[in-house]
Scaffold this active site. Structure first.
Site, short mmCIF file in Angstrom:
data_model
loop_
_atom_site.label_atom_id
_atom_site.label_comp_id
_atom_site.label_asym_id
_atom_site.label_seq_id
_atom_site.Cartn_x
_atom_site.Cartn_y
_atom_site.Cartn_z
CD GLU A 189 -2.60 0.91 2.78
OE1 GLU A 189 -2.72 1.82 3.31
OE2 GLU A 189 -2.71 -0.30 3.54
CG ASP A 201 -2.26 8.42 7.79
OD1 ASP A 201 -2.20 8.00 8.10
OD2 ASP A 201 -2.58 9.38 6.58
#
Ligand SMILES: Cc1ncc(COP(=O)(O)O)c(C=O)c1O
Lengths: 303, 482
Positions: free
Chosen positions: A86, A97
């Site tokens: 990924e 994040d």
């Protein structure tokens, strides 16, 4: 156990009209498949499954610290046990994040990362390995380039599809169309907060696998895998998903082992980014090998 | 969630509407409870999630359940007489509404002689329009059984308003504020602390408002069971744009009634500044269906739009998605958000609410940039002609009104026939240091030192007063990933 055929079948996909239920390499849901191209992500997960184990899915950000390192790192991931890779597109506003990935992607942007280099990275990795290479991206960079153009170039680079953390199926009509046209996987997320109706809708829209976020939170390492992850996998399968992979907070082989016991794949990000940050590609390779040792249920280790 | 945008931008229904046609094809109207002109063909009460092709929910799946819960709670509340009575009571007896409509008779000479009326949101408790929205959302938070609210803030106005509402309603409050803004607005940090809130400086990204929103969203994902995200402007994912507008509609409703009472007719123009767009949509809403009333939104032009250092999102941005909505966005070729610049922290945001994007495309509202220098000139003018120190944000609307007044009166025999309403969204107490430095009244460093000292004293007092602020701070730091 990750390969129980009764759980992985498409028995709840009653509305299937295109025969996809007979073929393990097709969509997660039932009604949206149109392209003849088989899912690269599903194929990679099924190869792992055929070896009696869950798949390992490894995340690194593109351009951290530069494009060539990302290609080298991606190849190292594949050679040391990653089944799917990924590659994250660094973005100015990464709301899903945590601190480690934010620091890395901020640095990548500061180093001059350009979105168009994602295609070189994907091509560089797919040319050298068999791993399925997905791109993880917030949606605005895709919109800016154009959903069709982005999809066309990703497919041309050999990419498997997109993981889209801030795109829900309701907003994804352009992406459904483009992914269909170019045979790309649509990896949407499901969360512990997702209702059964939303799980069904998301599974239906997905292709390749469904990404189950293990906890309510953002990326980052956690000391323990929450118990909600397993029930989310069960519920997502009940909603019709053939392949469910679990991510967020997974950082070591022990956690990989735990999740591999009930999911089709285990997704690791922050820990790998920290390894890359601290010890470069060699450290990344070492951690990947270690993580992959957790893929088999305890007592079935093989070499 | 509805899936079909109401009208394509190319239709320009406003053109037909403004030239006398009867049926603008704007957002759909679903609110039966308020307003004078509702029903099909109205621009008012657009319910979202889409405004033309803008709006929606570009959000992580983890937050969708919370957005659904909020939408459901809001939709019920806005037709619940008990809730509406609660809001009305707080507006009147806590915020001090209705806010005045004051004619600025001496200022008028600088706007071509047009009659200028100021909608005095600066007189609200906490000093700006922001209180309207926070009281509404804090009440909704309680209805949902949430015990904690989080907010982002730029200048600190929304943070102060949020801390105020949280104190009033007994909610825990954590405010995310860019580290750069904490430094620039140290006194507001102290105000929030005095009100019992925890202020978390955000050190990632550009350390300004957009990063504070990112950090608040990260907190929300992790704590959504207990926490409501009290977004401060009419932007973000559905239902925020329509909901924040709803709580600010009172501005336009009052202003429309007041101008009719004071002048006997509707104004020729209404002017407001645009950060995320909440004060503007609140006042515009009262006039959206009045075809004769021209509406103007003034964006922050910073150093000048040609310099690249500005926050003129609609003027120069392109459609994209940020913080949950599709709207105009300052972005580079790669879709990375571009940092905005403005002397006004409250306008220093690279996005804008989706309803404004729609109103811009259909031509119902005109959006123009105002530079820092133009805003500061208008700021000083209002101080000296009317004895009112405006917020620098609001000074952008004043500078715009000067231009609009000059334009509209240009070929008029009697300029006093022209009537302009300006939304004076806030007062300038928070901006005294910035303005003093701009006009060289004090040198910036001395001012910064004086403020820093004041803040240390205020923070000490706050720490003594609120014994629970320390554990909150520690927790906040943990949420912040520190
Ligand atoms: C006094 C004042 N006016 C205007 C604004 C801009 O926000 P909005 O465009 O949402 O009204 C702010 C934001 O902080 C403000 O404090």
């Amino acid at each position: 156990m990750s390969v129980d055929p009764t759980l992985n079948g498409s028995s709840t996909n009653g509305s299937s009209t295109n025969g996809s239920s007979t073929n393990g390499l097709s969509t997660e849901g039932s009604g949206t498949e149109g392209s003849g191209t088989a899912s690269k992500s599903a194929a990679a997960i099924d190869r792992a499954k055929a070896q009696g184990r869950a798949a390992l899915i490894c995340y690194i950000p593109a351009g951290y610290p530069d494009v060539q390192t990302t290609i080298d790192a991606g190849i190292a991931l594949a050679r040391n046990g990653a089944d799917l890779i990924e590659i994250g597109i660094p973005y100015s506003d990464p709301v899903m994040d945590g601190a480690v990935i934010q620091a890395a992607t901020t640095e990548a942007i500061a180093n001059g990362f350009r979105v168009s280099s994602i295609f070189d990275i994907v091509a560089g990795i797919t040319a050298a390995t068999d791993a399925a290479v997905l791109v993880m991206t917030y949606w605005n960079p895709v919109l800016r380039l154009g959903v069709d153009e982005f999809s066309r170039r990703l497919a041309a680079a050999g990419g498997a599809g997109l993981i889209t953390p801030d795109l829900i199926p309701e907003e994804a009509s352009q992406w459904l169309e483009a992914s269909q046209k170019y045979g790309l996987d649509r990896v949407f997320l499901v969360a512990p907060s997702s209702t059964p109706e939303r799980l069904a809708r998301t599974v239906e829209a997905s292709r390749g696998f469904v990404y189950a976020v293990s906890i309510m939170g953002v990326t980052g390492t956690r000391t323990a895998v929450s118990s909600t992850a397993e029930s989310l996998v069960v519920n997502t399968r009940a909603a019709g998903a053939a392949r469910v992979c679990v991510g967020l907070g997974v950082s070591n082989a022990e956690q990989v082992r735990e999740i591999a016991g009930y999911a089709d794949g285990v997704i690791v990000g922050t820990a790998l980014v920290a390894a890359l940050r601290d010890g470069g590609v060699p450290a990344l390779a070492e951690l990947t090998t270690d993580l992959s040792s957790g893929l088999r249920p305890a007592g079935t280790e093989a070499h | 969630m509805a899936t079909t945008p109401a009208a394509s931008p190319q239709d320009h229904p406003a053109d037909a509407f403004l030239s006398g046609a009867t049926s603008p094809a704007g957002g759909t109207s679903t609110n039966p409870s308020a307003g004078s002109v509702t029903g099909a063909g109205s621009f008012r009460h657009a319910a979202g999630p889409y405004f033309g092709s803008y709006g929606g929910r570009w959000m992580p799946e983890s937050l969708i359940a919370a957005l659904d819960e909020l939408e459901e709670t809001f939709e019920k509340a806005k037709v619940d007489p008990e809730f509406l009575a609660q809001i009305a009571d707080l507006n009147k007896n806590y915020s001090g509404r209705p806010s005045l409509l004051t004619e600025a008779k001496r200022f008028s000479a600088h706007a071509g002689g047009a009659r200028i009326f100021l909608k005095r949101e600066d007189l609200n408790h906490t000093g700006s329009h922001k209180i309207n929205n926070v009281l509404g959302q804090a009440l909704l938070a309680k209805r949902m059984g949430k015990t904690r609210v989080i907010a982002e803030t730029g200048a600190g106005q929304h943070g102060v308003a949020s801390a105020t509402a949280a104190a009033l309603l007994g909610l825990e409050c954590v405010v995310y504020m860019g580290a750069e803004d904490c430094r620039r607005q140290a006194l507001n940090v102290a105000r929030m602390q005095l009100l019992g809130a925890t202020v978390v400086p955000v050190t990632n990204g550009s350390q300004t408002l957009k990063d504070a929103i990112n950090e608040a969203l990260r907190d929300w994902v992790a704590n959504v069971d207990s926490t409501h995200y009290l977004l401060g402007t009419a932007a973000g994912a559905h239902p925020f744009p329509a909901m924040v507008r709803f709580f600010h509609e009172v501005i336009g409703e009052e202003a429309r009634g007041q101008i009719l009472e004071q002048t006997g007719r509707l104004p020729d123009a209404v002017c407001a500044c645009i950060g995320g767009g909440s004060n503007a949509i609140g006042i515009f809403h009262g006039f959206l269906d009045d075809a004769s009333v021209r509406l103007y939104g003034f964006e922050a032009g910073g150093d000048g739009v040609e310099t690249g250092r500005h926050a003129a999102t609609i003027t120069l941005g392109r459609p994209g998605v940020l913080h949950g909505a599709r709207s105009y966005l300052m972005q580079d070729e790669d879709g990375q958000t571009v940092e905005s610049h403005s002397i006004s922290a409250g306008l220093d945001y690279p996005g804008v609410g989706p309803e404004h994007a729609y109103l811009a495309d259909i031509g119902r509202v005109s959006y123009e940039p105002i530079t820092d220098a133009e805003a500061m000139e208008a700021f000083q003018l209002l101080c000296r002609t009317e004895g009112i120190i405006p917020a620098i944000e609001s000074a952008h609307a004043l500078a715009g009104a000067i231009k609009v007044g000059q334009r509209l009166t240009a070929d008029q025999a009697d300029p006093a026939e022209t009537i302009i309403v300006v939304n004076l969204s806030g007062r300038g107490d928070k901006d005294v240091e910035t303005a003093a430095a701009w006009f060289d009244l004090i040198d910036a460093e001395t001012a910064a030192e004086a403020v820093a000292e004041a803040v240390i004293r205020a923070a000490d007092t706050a720490a003594d007063a609120a014994s629970n602020s320390a554990p909150n701070a520690a927790e906040a730091n943990q949420w912040n990933g520190k």
